[in-house]
Every structure is written in C-alpha cells, then in structure tokens.
Design a protein around this motif. Structure first.
Motif, PDB file in Angstrom:
ATOM      1  N   ASN A  26      36.720  52.129  48.934  1.00 21.22           N
ATOM      2  CA  ASN A  26      35.940  53.160  49.706  1.00 21.22           C
ATOM      3  C   ASN A  26      35.240  54.083  48.902  1.00 21.22           C
ATOM      4  OD1 ASN A  26      36.866  52.148  52.142  1.00 21.22           O
ATOM      5  ND2 ASN A  26      38.775  53.281  52.207  1.00 21.22           N
ATOM      6  N   ASP A  27      35.116  53.935  47.518  1.00 27.74           N
ATOM      7  CA  ASP A  27      34.369  54.756  46.433  1.00 27.74           C
ATOM      8  C   ASP A  27      33.780  54.029  45.472  1.00 27.74           C
ATOM      9  OD1 ASP A  27      33.616  57.189  45.384  1.00 27.74           O
ATOM     10  OD2 ASP A  27      35.429  57.453  44.111  1.00 27.74           O
ATOM     11  N   PRO A  28      32.751  53.322  45.782  1.00 34.61           N
ATOM     12  CA  PRO A  28      32.132  52.390  44.994  1.00 34.61           C
ATOM     13  C   PRO A  28      31.177  53.137  44.016  1.00 34.61           C
ATOM     14  CG  PRO A  28      30.825  52.357  47.102  1.00 34.61           C
ATOM     15  CD  PRO A  28      32.171  53.300  47.220  1.00 34.61           C
ATOM     16  N   VAL A  29      31.083  52.500  42.920  1.00 36.82           N
ATOM     17  CA  VAL A  29      29.968  52.631  41.869  1.00 36.82           C
ATOM     18  C   VAL A  29      29.534  51.464  41.287  1.00 36.82           C
ATOM     19  CG1 VAL A  29      29.704  53.932  39.665  1.00 36.82           C
ATOM     20  CG2 VAL A  29      31.450  54.735  41.239  1.00 36.82           C
ATOM     21  N   TYR A  30      28.178  51.554  41.370  1.00 39.22           N
ATOM     22  CA  TYR A  30      27.467  50.028  41.091  1.00 39.22           C
ATOM     23  C   TYR A  30      26.748  50.304  39.484  1.00 39.22           C
ATOM     24  CZ  TYR A  30      28.163  48.883  45.749  1.00 39.22           C
ATOM     25  OH  TYR A  30      28.321  48.877  47.025  1.00 39.22           O
ATOM     26  N   THR A  31      26.866  49.312  38.801  1.00 40.63           N
ATOM     27  CA  THR A  31      26.001  49.348  37.469  1.00 40.63           C
ATOM     28  C   THR A  31      24.884  48.198  37.675  1.00 40.63           C
ATOM     29  OG1 THR A  31      28.256  49.466  36.469  1.00 40.63           O
ATOM     30  CG2 THR A  31      26.531  48.850  34.995  1.00 40.63           C
ATOM     31  N   ILE A  32      23.718  48.728  37.208  1.00 45.33           N
ATOM     32  CA  ILE A  32      22.598  47.842  37.045  1.00 45.33           C
ATOM     33  C   ILE A  32      22.742  47.071  35.804  1.00 45.33           C
ATOM     34  CG2 ILE A  32      20.065  47.799  37.133  1.00 45.33           C
ATOM     35  CD1 ILE A  32      20.086  50.481  38.292  1.00 45.33           C
ATOM     36  N   VAL A  33      22.797  45.556  35.955  1.00 44.75           N
ATOM     37  CA  VAL A  33      22.967  44.743  35.008  1.00 44.75           C
ATOM     38  C   VAL A  33      22.043  43.509  34.933  1.00 44.75           C
ATOM     39  CG1 VAL A  33      25.745  45.103  34.910  1.00 44.75           C
ATOM     40  CG2 VAL A  33      24.816  43.057  36.259  1.00 44.75           C
ATOM     41  N   ALA A  34      22.004  43.091  33.713  1.00 42.56           N
ATOM     42  CA  ALA A  34      20.958  41.955  33.716  1.00 42.56           C
ATOM     43  C   ALA A  34      21.974  40.652  33.340  1.00 42.56           C
ATOM     44  CB  ALA A  34      20.367  41.785  32.229  1.00 42.56           C
ATOM     45  N   THR A  35      22.012  39.646  34.171  1.00 38.06           N
ATOM     46  CA  THR A  35      22.883  38.560  34.210  1.00 38.06           C
ATOM     47  C   THR A  35      22.363  37.506  34.523  1.00 38.06           C
ATOM     48  OG1 THR A  35      25.235  37.964  34.976  1.00 38.06           O
ATOM     49  CG2 THR A  35      23.601  38.956  36.551  1.00 38.06           C
ATOM     50  N   ASP A  36      23.039  36.143  34.170  1.00 35.35           N
ATOM     51  CA  ASP A  36      22.569  34.863  34.546  1.00 35.35           C
ATOM     52  C   ASP A  36      22.644  34.730  36.051  1.00 35.35           C
ATOM     53  OD1 ASP A  36      21.933  32.324  35.118  1.00 35.35           O
ATOM     54  OD2 ASP A  36      23.497  31.628  33.532  1.00 35.35           O
ATOM     55  N   SER A  37      21.643  34.344  36.870  1.00 32.21           N
ATOM     56  CA  SER A  37      21.656  34.401  38.326  1.00 32.21           C
ATOM     57  C   SER A  37      22.803  33.290  38.900  1.00 32.21           C
ATOM     58  CB  SER A  37      20.120  33.722  38.850  1.00 32.21           C
ATOM     59  OG  SER A  37      20.186  32.495  38.176  1.00 32.21           O
ATOM     60  N   ARG A  38      23.331  32.529  37.966  1.00 33.51           N
ATOM     61  CA  ARG A  38      24.278  31.668  38.451  1.00 33.51           C
ATOM     62  C   ARG A  38      25.860  32.227  38.421  1.00 33.51           C
ATOM     63  NH1 ARG A  38      22.317  27.117  34.668  1.00 33.51           N
ATOM     64  NH2 ARG A  38      22.345  28.928  33.351  1.00 33.51           N
ATOM     65  N   LYS A  39      26.003  33.213  37.694  1.00 34.66           N
ATOM     66  CA  LYS A  39      27.084  34.050  37.562  1.00 34.66           C
ATOM     67  C   LYS A  39      27.364  34.717  39.017  1.00 34.66           C
ATOM     68  CE  LYS A  39      27.901  33.992  33.011  1.00 34.66           C
ATOM     69  NZ  LYS A  39      29.067  33.781  32.217  1.00 34.66           N
ATOM     70  N   ARG A  79      28.767  37.885  41.381  1.00 36.57           N
ATOM     71  CA  ARG A  79      28.367  39.523  41.380  1.00 36.57           C
ATOM     72  C   ARG A  79      29.002  40.282  40.392  1.00 36.57           C
ATOM     73  NH1 ARG A  79      30.617  42.997  46.250  1.00 36.57           N
ATOM     74  NH2 ARG A  79      32.338  42.728  44.791  1.00 36.57           N
ATOM     75  N   ASP A  80      30.464  40.082  40.235  1.00 39.78           N
ATOM     76  CA  ASP A  80      30.920  40.998  39.097  1.00 39.78           C
ATOM     77  C   ASP A  80      31.390  40.185  37.804  1.00 39.78           C
ATOM     78  OD1 ASP A  80      30.755  42.969  41.112  1.00 39.78           O
ATOM     79  OD2 ASP A  80      32.695  42.598  41.793  1.00 39.78           O
ATOM     80  N   GLY A  81      30.736  38.967  37.803  1.00 42.70           N
ATOM     81  CA  GLY A  81      30.930  38.097  36.756  1.00 42.70           C
ATOM     82  C   GLY A  81      30.461  38.682  35.348  1.00 42.70           C
ATOM     83  N   GLY A  82      30.481  38.142  34.297  1.00 43.31           N
ATOM     84  CA  GLY A  82      29.872  38.431  33.117  1.00 43.31           C
ATOM     85  C   GLY A  82      28.403  38.680  33.017  1.00 43.31           C
ATOM     86  N   PHE A  83      28.116  39.544  32.054  1.00 47.15           N
ATOM     87  CA  PHE A  83      26.729  40.023  32.151  1.00 47.15           C
ATOM     88  C   PHE A  83      26.252  40.320  30.706  1.00 47.15           C
ATOM     89  CE2 PHE A  83      29.728  43.613  32.395  1.00 47.15           C
ATOM     90  CZ  PHE A  83      28.989  44.576  31.283  1.00 47.15           C
ATOM     91  N   LEU A  84      24.893  40.379  30.397  1.00 46.15           N
ATOM     92  CA  LEU A  84      24.401  40.374  29.186  1.00 46.15           C
ATOM     93  C   LEU A  84      24.132  41.823  28.847  1.00 46.15           C
ATOM     94  CD1 LEU A  84      21.694  37.607  29.627  1.00 46.15           C
ATOM     95  CD2 LEU A  84      23.870  37.589  28.680  1.00 46.15           C
ATOM     96  N   GLU A  85      23.839  42.662  29.591  1.00 50.41           N
ATOM     97  CA  GLU A  85      23.482  44.181  29.458  1.00 50.41           C
ATOM     98  C   GLU A  85      23.536  44.985  30.511  1.00 50.41           C
ATOM     99  OE1 GLU A  85      19.654  46.187  27.055  1.00 50.41           O
ATOM    100  OE2 GLU A  85      19.447  43.967  27.627  1.00 50.41           O
ATOM    101  N   LYS A  86      24.022  46.211  30.189  1.00 48.92           N
ATOM    102  CA  LYS A  86      24.210  47.399  31.154  1.00 48.92           C
ATOM    103  C   LYS A  86      22.934  48.084  31.151  1.00 48.92           C
ATOM    104  CE  LYS A  86      28.940  48.111  31.460  1.00 48.92           C
ATOM    105  NZ  LYS A  86      30.111  49.240  31.403  1.00 48.92           N
ATOM    106  N   LEU A  87      22.065  48.258  32.393  1.00 46.88           N
ATOM    107  CA  LEU A  87      21.050  48.919  32.439  1.00 46.88           C
ATOM    108  C   LEU A  87      21.036  50.424  33.067  1.00 46.88           C
ATOM    109  CD1 LEU A  87      18.839  45.981  33.147  1.00 46.88           C
ATOM    110  CD2 LEU A  87      19.060  46.853  30.666  1.00 46.88           C
ATOM    111  N   GLY A  88      21.873  50.659  33.569  1.00 47.18           N
ATOM    112  CA  GLY A  88      21.929  51.742  34.418  1.00 47.18           C
ATOM    113  C   GLY A  88      23.121  52.067  35.373  1.00 47.18           C
ATOM    114  N   GLN A  89      23.267  52.920  36.007  1.00 42.11           N
ATOM    115  CA  GLN A  89      24.311  52.969  37.099  1.00 42.11           C
ATOM    116  C   GLN A  89      23.919  53.689  38.198  1.00 42.11           C
ATOM    117  OE1 GLN A  89      27.567  55.740  35.560  1.00 42.11           O
ATOM    118  NE2 GLN A  89      28.978  54.117  36.120  1.00 42.11           N
TER     119      GLN A  89
END
Length: 80
Positions: free
Chosen positions: A13-26, A28-38
């Motif tokens: 009930n208190d989400p925080v989302y991170t904008i990430v660059a990732t492979d489309s097959r991963k 939602r919360d799997g591995g990512f390549l780079e954090k781009l914002g919040q």
C-alpha cells in the motif's frame, strides 16, 4: 528488445516505482540493465532523478518506451 518501463518497489500500500531499462522478456521486477529515474505516486513531485539524456540515447538506439512511462514524462513536460 530493450524496453523502458516501471519496476515496482516499496511496501504494501505504499508503492515506489523505478524507471528502468530492461529486456522486454524479463518479468516486471526482474533484472534490469540501468535505473533511469524514480516515480512516487503519493508525492507531489512524482518524478525524481530522471536521466533525460540517457533516455534519449536509449530511444535513439531503438529501445521502446512503455505507455505509462511516456504518459508520466509527458505530464511532467519532459520532452523526448
């Protein structure tokens, strides 16, 4: 294929989302390549620490951007 999308974090009930660059097959919360914002939906300044120059570079190399991220950037008047 490289995709720019949101990854969920935070507590129940208190989400925080991170904008990430990732492979489309991963997942939602799997591995990512780079954090781009919040994105914090409960905060007045919603988007924080957005790396606009890096976003533009990724889009120029053929990355796709999710509809949600595109809408968030557009609402904050961040031009890509």
């Amino acid at each position: 294929m490289l995709t720019v999308r949101l990854s969920r974090g935070g507590r129940k009930n208190d989400p925080v989302y991170t904008i990430v660059a990732t492979d489309s097959r991963k997942s939602r919360d799997g591995g990512f390549l780079e954090k781009l914002g919040q994105y914090n939906p409960k905060d007045a300044t919603a988007l924080k620490n957005v790396k606009v120059d890096r976003l533009k570079a990724l889009l120029a190399t053929g990355a796709t951007i999710s509809d949600t991220v595109r809408t968030l950037l557009k609402n904050q008047k961040i031009a890509l």
